[in-house]
Design a protein around this motif. Structure first.
Motif, mmCIF file in Angstrom:
data_model
loop_
_atom_site.group_PDB
_atom_site.id
_atom_site.type_symbol
_atom_site.label_atom_id
_atom_site.label_comp_id
_atom_site.label_asym_id
_atom_site.label_seq_id
_atom_site.Cartn_x
_atom_site.Cartn_y
_atom_site.Cartn_z
ATOM 1 N N ILE A 1 0.866 -1.175 0.000
ATOM 2 C CA ILE A 1 0.000 0.000 0.000
ATOM 3 C C ILE A 1 0.903 1.225 0.000
ATOM 4 N N HIS A 2 0.609 2.153 -0.889
ATOM 5 C CA HIS A 2 1.373 3.402 -0.976
ATOM 6 C C HIS A 2 0.438 4.556 -0.641
ATOM 7 N N ARG A 3 0.920 5.478 0.170
ATOM 8 C CA ARG A 3 0.130 6.664 0.534
ATOM 9 C C ARG A 3 0.860 7.907 0.020
ATOM 10 N N PHE A 4 0.086 8.766 -0.601
ATOM 11 C CA PHE A 4 0.583 10.024 -1.151
ATOM 12 C C PHE A 4 -0.182 11.164 -0.496
ATOM 13 N N ILE A 5 0.399 12.350 -0.505
ATOM 14 C CA ILE A 5 -0.287 13.505 0.087
ATOM 15 C C ILE A 5 -0.042 14.747 -0.780
ATOM 16 N N LEU A 6 -1.049 15.617 -0.791
ATOM 17 C CA LEU A 6 -0.959 16.877 -1.526
ATOM 18 C C LEU A 6 -1.845 17.902 -0.841
ATOM 19 N N PRO A 7 -1.302 19.086 -0.525
ATOM 20 C CA PRO A 7 -2.163 20.127 0.042
ATOM 21 C C PRO A 7 -3.061 20.707 -1.048
ATOM 22 N N GLY A 8 -4.246 21.152 -0.643
ATOM 23 C CA GLY A 8 -5.152 21.746 -1.610
ATOM 24 C C GLY A 8 -6.168 22.664 -0.965
ATOM 25 N N ARG A 9 -6.733 23.504 -1.778
ATOM 26 C CA ARG A 9 -7.792 24.408 -1.337
ATOM 27 C C ARG A 9 -9.028 24.052 -2.153
ATOM 28 N N ILE A 10 -10.065 23.598 -1.461
ATOM 29 C CA ILE A 10 -11.283 23.124 -2.115
ATOM 30 C C ILE A 10 -12.460 23.884 -1.539
ATOM 31 N N THR A 11 -13.248 24.487 -2.409
ATOM 32 C CA THR A 11 -14.398 25.301 -2.005
ATOM 33 C C THR A 11 -14.019 26.251 -0.863
ATOM 34 N N ASP A 12 -12.893 26.948 -1.049
ATOM 35 C CA ASP A 12 -12.403 27.979 -0.118
ATOM 36 C C ASP A 12 -12.006 27.466 1.261
ATOM 37 N N ARG A 13 -11.637 26.210 1.363
ATOM 38 C CA ARG A 13 -11.136 25.642 2.624
ATOM 39 C C ARG A 13 -9.848 24.882 2.340
ATOM 40 N N ASN A 14 -8.959 24.831 3.335
ATOM 41 C CA ASN A 14 -7.674 24.156 3.180
ATOM 42 C C ASN A 14 -7.768 22.696 3.618
ATOM 43 N N TYR A 15 -7.233 21.818 2.779
ATOM 44 C CA TYR A 15 -7.250 20.383 3.054
ATOM 45 C C TYR A 15 -5.911 19.762 2.702
ATOM 46 N N ALA A 16 -5.637 18.635 3.327
ATOM 47 C CA ALA A 16 -4.593 17.737 2.858
ATOM 48 C C ALA A 16 -5.335 16.598 2.170
ATOM 49 N N VAL A 17 -4.935 16.291 0.941
ATOM 50 C CA VAL A 17 -5.543 15.193 0.193
ATOM 51 C C VAL A 17 -4.624 13.998 0.344
ATOM 52 N N LYS A 18 -5.140 12.917 0.927
ATOM 53 C CA LYS A 18 -4.362 11.695 1.081
ATOM 54 C C LYS A 18 -4.876 10.675 0.066
ATOM 55 N N ILE A 19 -3.970 10.157 -0.727
ATOM 56 C CA ILE A 19 -4.292 9.202 -1.783
ATOM 57 C C ILE A 19 -3.759 7.831 -1.374
ATOM 58 N N THR A 20 -4.575 6.807 -1.567
ATOM 59 C CA THR A 20 -4.140 5.433 -1.338
ATOM 60 C C THR A 20 -4.024 4.727 -2.685
ATOM 61 N N VAL A 21 -2.871 4.099 -2.902
ATOM 62 C CA VAL A 21 -2.622 3.333 -4.120
ATOM 63 C C VAL A 21 -2.254 1.911 -3.706
ATOM 64 N N LYS A 22 -2.931 0.952 -4.323
ATOM 65 C CA LYS A 22 -2.623 -0.452 -4.060
ATOM 66 C C LYS A 22 -1.673 -0.955 -5.140
ATOM 67 N N GLU A 23 -0.530 -1.480 -4.702
ATOM 68 C CA GLU A 23 0.410 -2.086 -5.642
ATOM 69 C C GLU A 23 0.018 -3.543 -5.810
ATOM 70 N N LYS A 24 -0.436 -3.870 -6.991
ATOM 71 C CA LYS A 24 -0.823 -5.248 -7.295
ATOM 72 C C LYS A 24 0.299 -5.904 -8.077
ATOM 73 N N THR A 25 0.171 -7.174 -8.355
ATOM 74 C CA THR A 25 1.258 -7.895 -9.011
ATOM 75 C C THR A 25 1.587 -7.351 -10.398
ATOM 76 N N ASP A 26 0.602 -6.797 -11.097
ATOM 77 C CA ASP A 26 0.856 -6.336 -12.458
ATOM 78 C C ASP A 26 0.563 -4.847 -12.697
ATOM 79 N N HIS A 27 0.116 -4.111 -11.672
ATOM 80 C CA HIS A 27 -0.156 -2.683 -11.854
ATOM 81 C C HIS A 27 -0.366 -2.000 -10.499
ATOM 82 N N ASN A 28 -0.357 -0.682 -10.524
ATOM 83 C CA ASN A 28 -0.639 0.135 -9.340
ATOM 84 C C ASN A 28 -2.015 0.750 -9.531
ATOM 85 N N LEU A 29 -2.899 0.540 -8.567
ATOM 86 C CA LEU A 29 -4.290 0.950 -8.694
ATOM 87 C C LEU A 29 -4.628 2.072 -7.725
ATOM 88 N N TYR A 30 -5.097 3.208 -8.273
ATOM 89 C CA TYR A 30 -5.650 4.270 -7.424
ATOM 90 C C TYR A 30 -6.852 3.673 -6.723
#
Length: 133
Positions: A95-124
């Motif tokens: 499991i891979h976790r990514f992060i990116l700060p962002g401003r959405i609808t005038d509020r500040n957020y951290a966006v955390k993304i989870t990616v599953k590494e499978k045997t033949d590809h990486n899946l969002y």
């Protein structure tokens, strides 16, 4: 990243979720995005869309707005954690976790993304938001 919102927030929640899923299936399903930080190629599929737009998320309205920007977020997010799959899901190696700060609808957020590494590809798999005041 600044996302003004109001694409899917003008409708009832159930209609907004349906509209966002429909948009995602026609516009980003099947996309492969290369992450700048890790070099990983990440695939967006039906499972990705279904899980990311589940109406049980805490900030569901903002999550709906983010779906239009998932390819850009996957490209720009920074890898901050990798660990073995603790749930022993068939075919998932890490499991891979990514992060990116962002401003959405005038509020500040951290966006955390989870990616599953499978045997033949990486899946969002999912994205979630943490709001900063």
């Amino acid at each position: 990243m600044n996302i003004p919102g109001h694409t899917f927030t003008q409708k009832s929640l159930s209609n907004a979720v349906k509209a966002a899923k429909q948009w995602a299936k026609h516009n980003i399903k099947g996309a492969k995005v290369r992450n700048d930080d890790s070099g990983m190629n990440i695939i967006i599929n039906n499972e990705s869309i279904r899980h990311a737009l589940h109406p049980g998320h805490t900030h569901i309205r903002q999550q709906l707005e983010l779906i239009r920007h998932i390819p850009e977020i996957l490209k720009k997010a920074v890898l901050f954690e990798t660990h073995p799959d603790r749930k022993n899901e068939d075919g998932v190696q890490q499991i891979h976790r990514f992060i990116l700060p962002g401003r959405i609808t005038d509020r500040n957020y951290a966006v955390k993304i989870t990616v599953k590494e499978k045997t033949d590809h990486n899946l969002y798999y999912d994205h979630e938001l943490t709001e900063f005041t």
